[in-house]
Design a protein around this motif. Structure first.
Motif, mmCIF file in Angstrom:
data_model
loop_
_atom_site.group_PDB
_atom_site.id
_atom_site.type_symbol
_atom_site.label_atom_id
_atom_site.label_comp_id
_atom_site.label_asym_id
_atom_site.label_seq_id
_atom_site.Cartn_x
_atom_site.Cartn_y
_atom_site.Cartn_z
ATOM 1 N N VAL A 71 11.753 -1.844 -5.561
ATOM 2 C CA VAL A 71 11.776 -2.446 -4.221
ATOM 3 C C VAL A 71 11.220 -3.862 -4.253
ATOM 4 O O VAL A 71 11.817 -4.795 -3.693
ATOM 5 N N VAL A 72 10.072 -4.046 -4.927
ATOM 6 C CA VAL A 72 9.459 -5.380 -4.991
ATOM 7 C C VAL A 72 10.372 -6.351 -5.727
ATOM 8 O O VAL A 72 10.551 -7.498 -5.301
ATOM 9 N N GLN A 99 13.766 -11.042 -5.690
ATOM 10 C CA GLN A 99 14.986 -11.734 -6.106
ATOM 11 C C GLN A 99 15.718 -12.347 -4.918
ATOM 12 O O GLN A 99 16.395 -13.369 -5.061
ATOM 13 N N SER A 100 15.586 -11.743 -3.755
ATOM 14 C CA SER A 100 16.214 -12.314 -2.565
ATOM 15 C C SER A 100 15.519 -13.591 -2.114
ATOM 16 O O SER A 100 16.105 -14.409 -1.408
ATOM 17 N N ARG A 101 14.262 -13.769 -2.548
ATOM 18 C CA ARG A 101 13.499 -14.976 -2.190
ATOM 19 C C ARG A 101 13.518 -16.023 -3.300
ATOM 20 O O ARG A 101 13.234 -17.195 -3.043
ATOM 21 N N ILE A 102 13.808 -15.577 -4.537
ATOM 22 C CA ILE A 102 13.732 -16.494 -5.679
ATOM 23 C C ILE A 102 15.091 -16.549 -6.353
ATOM 24 O O ILE A 102 15.488 -15.609 -7.041
ATOM 25 N N PRO A 103 15.830 -17.622 -6.209
ATOM 26 C CA PRO A 103 17.134 -17.726 -6.871
ATOM 27 C C PRO A 103 16.970 -17.811 -8.384
ATOM 28 O O PRO A 103 15.916 -18.188 -8.901
ATOM 29 N N VAL A 135 0.815 -1.225 0.000
ATOM 30 C CA VAL A 135 0.000 0.000 0.000
ATOM 31 C C VAL A 135 0.846 1.271 0.000
ATOM 32 O O VAL A 135 0.309 2.360 -0.180
ATOM 33 N N LEU A 136 2.146 1.131 0.205
ATOM 34 C CA LEU A 136 2.997 2.313 0.354
ATOM 35 C C LEU A 136 2.989 3.199 -0.881
ATOM 36 O O LEU A 136 2.822 4.418 -0.785
ATOM 37 N N ALA A 137 3.154 2.608 -2.070
ATOM 38 C CA ALA A 137 3.262 3.414 -3.284
ATOM 39 C C ALA A 137 1.957 4.131 -3.614
ATOM 40 O O ALA A 137 1.952 5.329 -3.903
ATOM 41 N N GLU A 138 0.840 3.400 -3.582
ATOM 42 C CA GLU A 138 -0.443 3.974 -3.995
ATOM 43 C C GLU A 138 -1.028 4.910 -2.943
ATOM 44 O O GLU A 138 -1.561 5.972 -3.277
ATOM 45 N N GLN A 139 -0.948 4.531 -1.677
ATOM 46 C CA GLN A 139 -1.637 5.281 -0.640
ATOM 47 C C GLN A 139 -0.806 6.403 -0.021
ATOM 48 O O GLN A 139 -1.370 7.322 0.578
#
Length: 205
Positions: A169-170, A175-179, A121-125
């Motif tokens: 950011v996303v 990428q840190s979660r998906i090798p 919600v950070l970007a939109e709100q």
């Protein structure tokens, strides 16, 4: 603040333009934001990294293509059909934000799928409204009599900056979660799920 800065008539033109952007950007998402939330959670639970990698790539590419196509089609319709130049110009300028808003919605859904609720919600709100106020305020201060089109461009810039920041950011967190590795794709399954979500979103809009 925008209404006070641009006046009632210009604010009406501005509001109409952004109402259409909201409608078209929702349709440009093809229902994939909802599909992302559902299948990211599924693949995370199953540790299916290959399908997760393919889902993220497919959703982003499909959303970008659909959003650009809708943007061009809407611009052609307005250019041909609109008779009032105030509305025509504002609409044409506002349509440039359709890809940014569609991708912003997708990245917000991706963040929800991974459980990053604050990021979703950070970007939109927060980021987009703050950026809009800053850019529109700068226009109001520096220009003698800004028109609705100027504030439409300010909103387009705010959406683009917020969408780009959220994407970076996303993507970094994902990428840190998906090798790195190969991707598996299940487009029929994803599109079948998206069709129902798109129908629901379209009806709501």
């Amino acid at each position: 603040m925008l209404a006070a800065w641009m006046g009632a008539a210009a604010f009406g033109v501005y509001s109409l333009a952004w109402a259409w952007v909201a409608v078209l950007a929702t349709l440009a998402g093809l229902g994939l934001p909802g599909t992302s939330v559902r299948f990211i959670a599924k693949y995370e639970a199953e540790k299916d990294v290959s399908a997760l990698r393919g889902l993220l790539k497919f959703c982003r590419n499909a959303t970008a293509v659909a959003a650009c196509g809708i943007m061009v089609l809407a611009a052609v319709v307005v250019y041909v059909a609109a008779t009032d130049p105030r509305y025509r110009d504002a609409l044409l300028l506002s349509f440039t934000a359709i890809p940014a808003l569609a991708l912003l919605n997708l990245d917000a859904a991706t963040a929800r799928g991974f459980g990053w609720m604050a990021l979703s919600v950070l970007a939109e709100q927060i980021a987009r409204p703050v950026l809009l106020i800053l850019i529109a305020g700068a226009l109001f201060i520096t220009m003698q009599s800004p028109r609705a089109e100027h504030f439409v461009l300010a909103c387009s810039a705010a959406y683009a900056l917020a969408a780009f920041g959220q994407y970076r950011v996303v993507r970094r967190r994902a990428q840190s979660r998906i090798p790195a590795g190969e991707s598996s794709r299940h487009q029929r399954v994803w599109l079948a799920a998206s069709a129902g979500i798109l129908l629901l979103n379209g009806a709501q809009v």
